[in-house]
Design a protein around this motif. Sequence first.
Motif, mmCIF file in Angstrom:
data_model
loop_
_atom_site.group_PDB
_atom_site.id
_atom_site.type_symbol
_atom_site.label_atom_id
_atom_site.label_comp_id
_atom_site.label_asym_id
_atom_site.label_seq_id
_atom_site.Cartn_x
_atom_site.Cartn_y
_atom_site.Cartn_z
ATOM 1 N N ALA A 96 0.843 -1.037 0.081
ATOM 2 C CA ALA A 96 0.075 -0.016 0.121
ATOM 3 C C ALA A 96 0.744 1.405 0.024
ATOM 4 O O ALA A 96 0.157 2.428 -0.311
ATOM 5 N N THR A 97 2.145 1.053 0.383
ATOM 6 C CA THR A 97 2.739 2.264 0.664
ATOM 7 C C THR A 97 4.225 2.569 -0.216
ATOM 8 O O THR A 97 4.758 3.431 -0.138
ATOM 9 N N ILE A 98 4.464 1.456 -1.068
ATOM 10 C CA ILE A 98 5.914 1.443 -1.474
ATOM 11 C C ILE A 98 6.211 2.396 -2.771
ATOM 12 O O ILE A 98 7.100 2.677 -2.999
ATOM 13 N N SER A 99 5.010 2.629 -3.724
ATOM 14 C CA SER A 99 5.003 3.571 -4.581
ATOM 15 C C SER A 99 5.673 4.711 -4.461
ATOM 16 O O SER A 99 5.211 5.465 -3.783
ATOM 17 N N PHE A 100 6.464 5.087 -5.569
ATOM 18 C CA PHE A 100 6.690 6.643 -5.962
ATOM 19 C C PHE A 100 5.534 7.350 -6.546
ATOM 20 O O PHE A 100 4.854 6.888 -7.425
ATOM 21 N N LYS A 101 5.517 8.364 -5.919
ATOM 22 C CA LYS A 101 4.192 9.351 -6.251
ATOM 23 C C LYS A 101 4.519 10.831 -6.742
ATOM 24 O O LYS A 101 3.599 11.497 -6.743
ATOM 25 N N GLY A 102 5.686 10.953 -6.999
ATOM 26 C CA GLY A 102 6.202 11.967 -7.567
ATOM 27 C C GLY A 102 7.356 12.916 -6.861
ATOM 28 O O GLY A 102 7.412 12.808 -5.683
ATOM 29 N N ALA A 103 7.889 13.897 -7.357
ATOM 30 C CA ALA A 103 9.016 14.431 -6.720
ATOM 31 C C ALA A 103 8.824 15.116 -5.557
ATOM 32 O O ALA A 103 9.499 15.378 -4.511
ATOM 33 N N GLY A 104 7.297 15.744 -5.623
ATOM 34 C CA GLY A 104 6.991 16.669 -4.296
ATOM 35 C C GLY A 104 6.397 15.641 -3.272
ATOM 36 O O GLY A 104 5.736 16.387 -2.217
ATOM 37 N N VAL A 105 6.199 14.459 -3.415
ATOM 38 C CA VAL A 105 5.153 13.544 -2.602
ATOM 39 C C VAL A 105 6.121 12.667 -1.705
ATOM 40 O O VAL A 105 6.946 11.894 -2.286
ATOM 41 N N ALA A 106 6.217 12.848 -0.140
ATOM 42 C CA ALA A 106 6.950 11.878 0.455
ATOM 43 C C ALA A 106 6.007 10.534 0.585
ATOM 44 O O ALA A 106 5.311 10.530 0.539
ATOM 45 N N THR A 107 7.003 9.829 0.412
ATOM 46 C CA THR A 107 6.616 8.080 0.573
ATOM 47 C C THR A 107 7.133 7.415 1.674
ATOM 48 O O THR A 107 7.709 6.351 1.264
ATOM 49 N N PRO A 108 6.970 7.733 2.954
ATOM 50 C CA PRO A 108 7.971 7.104 3.817
ATOM 51 C C PRO A 108 7.209 5.666 4.118
ATOM 52 O O PRO A 108 5.781 5.279 4.115
ATOM 53 N N MET A 109 8.012 4.847 4.601
ATOM 54 C CA MET A 109 7.421 3.307 4.913
ATOM 55 C C MET A 109 7.497 3.113 6.344
ATOM 56 O O MET A 109 8.151 4.102 7.027
ATOM 57 N N ARG A 110 6.466 2.395 6.682
ATOM 58 C CA ARG A 110 6.039 2.423 8.133
ATOM 59 C C ARG A 110 6.796 1.198 9.173
ATOM 60 O O ARG A 110 6.689 1.081 10.231
#
Length: 221
Positions: A96-110
Amino acid sequence: MSLVERVAARIETRFAGEGSGHDWHHIRRVWQLAQGLAREEGADVEVAELGALVHDIADWKFHGGDESVGPREAERLLREEGAPEALIAPVVDIVATISFKGAGVATPMRSLEGACVQDADRLDALGAIGIARCFAYGGHAGRPLYDPAMPPVLHATAQAYKTAKGTSLNHFHEKLFLLKDRMNTASGRRLAAARHAYMADFVARFLREWAGELGADERGD
């Protein structure tokens, strides 16, 4: 067969012959990388292996941008293979959280396991394999190789990133060159450095050849 082996067999069958760069061989490499990173970082290896195996089970890129399909499909497969509840939740969270979503979007893993799988997935987007996968996906999506009139865009939102229609070369600037500094683990950062440098050399060479310039090796310097 162990749970990991059963899941691997299911995924291999499901993704055999896929042509966009998100095939079984990509998943296998991410699985191997995640296993190694998990051991180096002290994470739960089984959770990392399962997360790697199902991380692309239903990527939003191939499901109209719907991010709910992947976690749902991962949970379904794990239940079918008899995974215990204690394993299902952390693995589904990785998907649910792995994907890259854009340069300005943080995608931290839990979780540390998620950090290892995300690093492994991003490592496979770098280096020689990353270059090949970038152009494979670009061809699959009907994107031009390069167009100097279409500058790269550092997308500020996930929606902007999902709906972008750039060139394959722009993807290096819009995502791939950003990954080295977004690695979660010390192991991932170490491995990313050389792959990033190789990719940067390739893009510089691509642009020289596009412009019709001769390199030193071609001039006989």
